[in-house]
Design an enzyme around this catalytic site. Structure first.
Site, PDB file in Angstrom:
ATOM      1  N   GLU A 121      27.453  39.791  40.882  1.00  0.00           N
ATOM      2  CA  GLU A 121      27.013  39.119  42.109  1.00  0.00           C
ATOM      3  C   GLU A 121      26.627  40.134  43.178  1.00  0.00           C
ATOM      4  OE1 GLU A 121      29.229  34.836  42.244  1.00  0.00           O
ATOM      5  OE2 GLU A 121      30.536  36.602  42.237  1.00  0.00           O
ATOM      6  N   GLU A 142      32.907  33.708  34.510  1.00  0.00           N
ATOM      7  CA  GLU A 142      34.042  33.098  35.207  1.00  0.00           C
ATOM      8  C   GLU A 142      34.540  31.805  34.579  1.00  0.00           C
ATOM      9  OE1 GLU A 142      32.049  35.535  38.518  1.00  0.00           O
ATOM     10  OE2 GLU A 142      31.491  34.529  36.646  1.00  0.00           O
TER      11      GLU A 142
END
Length: 267
Positions: A121, A142
């Site tokens: 990210e 995730e």
């Protein structure tokens, strides 16, 4: 011990993540990135920023799951509940990643190894991504922990690979090697091992040599494309075009091109 270092060479600044614990980002990493990016963003002498990993084979492996588990237990003990109708306010990590996206300077990720979860990210928050060939993975796994990419991944990945591919990758928690990441458009260039930082510096120097006001306006417009109504984006584009057209630097460059009968690519 500090987790990042900042070096300047001319008008290009390089942030190196030198000592993340086991290659993981944590609150201390975020705090140092916050301070460093705020300082660079306020310095008009800085025209480009490069971010890279200082641990061999690691950009940032991912956010510390130990820290996330501790946070989860603390919040549960306090009886914290979440209501989707009441959005959670921005956190420090959101401020850092947002600053990278909104600074008028180009930000280039020199990916030298693992970049998953929060590390990926961070790379997605950069404007350009250069990745080294090698045996490592990039992506957003995730869901395998029962959580989701919570620092912009679900919003930024579709803009790069489209909704269908972004769903396939995030729903499966699938990570990919650098070669596939390049094919998918997750990274802009693939370079030999050990060359990402060098190539990122080349690109940073190239863009830093261009008129900074024009670079900043272009970044602002392209970043906003799709996030605002088209008519609003077009209105801002023509406004910023005129702003640049009236600038001393643009007039000087156009006059020089016309006087020398140059090609626009050599202006």
């Amino acid at each position: 011990m500090p987790q990042i270092s900042v070096e300047r060479s001319g008008n290009v600044a390089t942030i190196t993540i030198t000592n993340p614990p086991h290659g993981f980002m944590d609150a201390a990493t975020v705090a140092e990135l916050d301070a460093a990016t705020a300082e660079l963003d306020a310095d008009p002498a800085v025209r480009a920023i490069v971010i890279t990993g200082g641990v061999p084979g690691v950009f940032i492996r991912h956010y510390s799951v130990r820290e996330l588990e501790t946070l989860a237990r603390q919040l549960r003990e306090r009886g914290v509940a979440v209501d989707p109708a009441r959005p959670v306010p921005p956190r420090d990590i959101d401020r850092v990643f947002g600053r990278l996206e909104t600074t008028p300077r180009p930000v280039i990720a020199a990916i030298n190894g693992f970049a998953m979860g929060g590390g990926f990210e961070l790379a997605l928050s950069c404007d350009l991504r250069i990745a080294e060939e090698g045996q490592y993975e990039l992506g957003l796994p995730e869901v395998r922990l029962g959580i989701l990419p919570g620092a912009g991944g679900t919003q930024k990945l579709p803009a790069l690979v489209g909704t269908a591919r972004a769903l396939e990758m995030t729903l499966r928690g699938r990570t990919v090697g650098p070669a596939e990441a390049h094919r998918l458009g997750l990274v802009h260039e693939l370079v030999p091992p050990g060359r990402a930082l060098e190539r990122a510096h080349q690109l940073a120097a190239e863009i830093a040599a261009l008129p900074p006001r024009a670079v900043g306006h272009i970044k602002r417009l392209v970043r906003a494309a799709g996030a605002v109504p088209r008519d609003e984006g077009l209105a801002l584009e023509r406004t910023l075009f005129l702003d640049l057209l009236l600038s001393d630097e643009a007039l000087e460059r156009m006059s020089r091109m016309n006087a020398d009968d140059r090609d626009i690519r050599d202006a």
